[in-house]
Motif scaffolding. Sequence first.
Motif, PDB file in Angstrom:
ATOM      1  N   UNK A 117      48.414  37.984  40.473  1.00 22.00           N
ATOM      2  CA  UNK A 117      48.450  39.228  39.736  1.00 22.00           C
ATOM      3  C   UNK A 117      48.207  40.362  40.719  1.00 22.00           C
ATOM      4  N   UNK A 118      48.240  41.587  40.228  1.00 22.89           N
ATOM      5  CA  UNK A 118      48.051  42.712  41.128  1.00 22.89           C
ATOM      6  C   UNK A 118      46.599  42.946  41.479  1.00 22.89           C
ATOM      7  N   UNK A 119      45.688  42.213  40.847  1.00 22.35           N
ATOM      8  CA  UNK A 119      44.298  42.360  41.207  1.00 22.35           C
ATOM      9  C   UNK A 119      43.787  41.049  41.768  1.00 22.35           C
ATOM     10  N   UNK A 120      42.878  41.114  42.701  1.00 24.16           N
ATOM     11  CA  UNK A 120      42.385  39.902  43.324  1.00 24.16           C
ATOM     12  C   UNK A 120      41.197  39.335  42.590  1.00 24.16           C
ATOM     13  N   UNK A 121      40.877  38.029  42.830  1.00 23.28           N
ATOM     14  CA  UNK A 121      39.742  37.414  42.172  1.00 23.28           C
ATOM     15  C   UNK A 121      38.438  38.051  42.599  1.00 23.28           C
ATOM     16  N   UNK A 122      37.519  38.207  41.674  1.00 22.63           N
ATOM     17  CA  UNK A 122      36.228  38.775  41.977  1.00 22.63           C
ATOM     18  C   UNK A 122      36.190  40.279  41.981  1.00 22.63           C
ATOM     19  N   UNK A 123      37.303  40.933  41.664  1.00 18.84           N
ATOM     20  CA  UNK A 123      37.330  42.388  41.661  1.00 18.84           C
ATOM     21  C   UNK A 123      36.672  42.911  40.395  1.00 18.84           C
ATOM     22  N   UNK A 124      36.216  44.179  40.467  1.00 16.56           N
ATOM     23  CA  UNK A 124      35.661  44.811  39.283  1.00 16.56           C
ATOM     24  C   UNK A 124      34.168  44.614  39.143  1.00 16.56           C
ATOM     25  N   UNK A 125      33.617  45.199  38.081  1.00 17.21           N
ATOM     26  CA  UNK A 125      32.191  45.109  37.782  1.00 17.21           C
ATOM     27  C   UNK A 125      31.948  43.924  36.856  1.00 17.21           C
ATOM     28  N   UNK A 126      31.136  42.950  37.265  1.00 15.91           N
ATOM     29  CA  UNK A 126      30.955  41.740  36.449  1.00 15.91           C
ATOM     30  C   UNK A 126      30.512  42.023  35.013  1.00 15.91           C
ATOM     31  N   UNK A 127      29.580  42.964  34.838  1.00 21.57           N
ATOM     32  CA  UNK A 127      29.087  43.253  33.487  1.00 21.57           C
ATOM     33  C   UNK A 127      30.191  43.824  32.606  1.00 21.57           C
ATOM     34  N   UNK A 128      30.919  44.812  33.136  1.00 27.27           N
ATOM     35  CA  UNK A 128      32.008  45.420  32.365  1.00 27.27           C
ATOM     36  C   UNK A 128      33.107  44.405  32.087  1.00 27.27           C
ATOM     37  N   UNK A 129      33.449  43.605  33.093  1.00 28.46           N
ATOM     38  CA  UNK A 129      34.470  42.576  32.888  1.00 28.46           C
ATOM     39  C   UNK A 129      34.033  41.588  31.818  1.00 28.46           C
ATOM     40  N   UNK A 130      32.747  41.208  31.831  1.00 30.88           N
ATOM     41  CA  UNK A 130      32.236  40.286  30.820  1.00 30.88           C
ATOM     42  C   UNK A 130      32.295  40.869  29.420  1.00 30.88           C
ATOM     43  N   UNK A 131      31.954  42.149  29.288  1.00 28.56           N
ATOM     44  CA  UNK A 131      32.019  42.802  27.976  1.00 28.56           C
ATOM     45  C   UNK A 131      33.458  42.869  27.467  1.00 28.56           C
ATOM     46  N   UNK A 132      34.381  43.167  28.367  1.00 29.03           N
ATOM     47  CA  UNK A 132      35.789  43.219  27.973  1.00 29.03           C
ATOM     48  C   UNK A 132      36.314  41.832  27.596  1.00 29.03           C
ATOM     49  N   UNK A 133      35.848  40.811  28.308  1.00 28.37           N
ATOM     50  CA  UNK A 133      36.231  39.441  27.951  1.00 28.37           C
ATOM     51  C   UNK A 133      35.742  39.092  26.548  1.00 28.37           C
ATOM     52  N   UNK A 134      34.510  39.473  26.230  1.00 23.72           N
ATOM     53  CA  UNK A 134      33.983  39.218  24.895  1.00 23.72           C
ATOM     54  C   UNK A 134      34.785  39.966  23.833  1.00 23.72           C
ATOM     55  N   UNK A 135      35.120  41.224  24.140  1.00 22.72           N
ATOM     56  CA  UNK A 135      35.882  42.033  23.191  1.00 22.72           C
ATOM     57  C   UNK A 135      37.242  41.390  22.901  1.00 22.72           C
ATOM     58  N   UNK A 136      37.958  41.014  23.960  1.00 21.08           N
ATOM     59  CA  UNK A 136      39.308  40.467  23.753  1.00 21.08           C
ATOM     60  C   UNK A 136      39.278  39.041  23.220  1.00 21.08           C
ATOM     61  N   UNK A 137      38.242  38.285  23.556  1.00 20.26           N
ATOM     62  CA  UNK A 137      38.114  36.960  22.952  1.00 20.26           C
ATOM     63  C   UNK A 137      37.933  37.094  21.442  1.00 20.26           C
ATOM     64  N   UNK A 138      37.073  38.022  21.021  1.00 25.70           N
ATOM     65  CA  UNK A 138      36.893  38.268  19.598  1.00 25.70           C
ATOM     66  C   UNK A 138      38.154  38.794  18.946  1.00 25.70           C
TER      67      UNK A 138
END
Length: 202
Positions: A117-138
Motif C-alpha cells: 500500500x502507499x503507507x508502510x507498516x508501523x506508520x502513524x500514531x498507535x493510539x489513533x490507529x487503534x481507535x480508528x480500527x475499533x470504529x471501523x470494526x464496529x
Amino acid sequence: MHGPATSLSTSVSAWLLVLLCAVSGAYCLRRAGRAGDGAAAGEAAMGFGMAVMAVPLRLGGGWQAPVLGAVFCGAALHALWLLRGGPHHAHHLVGSLTMLYMVLAAGPGAASGSSGHTHGPGAGLPLLTGLLLLYYAGYVVLGGARLVTVGGTGSAGSAGSAGSADGTDHTDGTGAAAGPAEMIRACRLAMGIGMLAMLLTM
C-alpha cells in the motif's frame, strides 16, 4: 512462511482490495450522476482514492501522497458541508479524515514502501490507529447486520422504509434514496471493509 508465496498472496489480496474499492466507487459515482446526490459523489471519491492507495505497485516519483492528500482534503471539506444536513453525515467526515491521516502517516516515501500500500507498516500514531480500527470494526459489524436485516425484510419493505416525506433517506446515513437500499448498504460495507484492511497494515 515467507518468500515468493507470501508475496504472491499479499499481491492478490491487494488487487482484490483495489477491485472492491473501485467497484464501490463506480457504483457511488453512478448514483451521484443519476440522482445528483452529493453524498454519493463524496463516497465515489473515497472509493477511487482507496483503490489508488491499495495498488501494490512501486510506482515511484512520490506523486501519490500529495495527490491523494489533496483529494481527501477536498472530501473532508465536502463532508463538512454535508453536515449542514444533519449528524448522519458524520461518517463521511470520519472516512475522509481517516484517509488523510493514512496519507500523512505514509509520508513522501510511501510509493516505495514494501507493504503493498502507499503507507508502510508501523506508520502513524498507535493510539489513533487503534481507535480508528475499533470504529471501523464496529461499523463493519453493524453494517453487515443491517444489510442482513434489510435483505430479510424484502425489497418492498426496505423501499417503504428508505424514504421519508421530504425525499431523503435517513436510514442509510447519506440523506439520499438513490438506488436499492441493499446495494447502497453493501457499497458502504465494502468500503468499510477496505478501510479496515488498510488500517490493519499500519
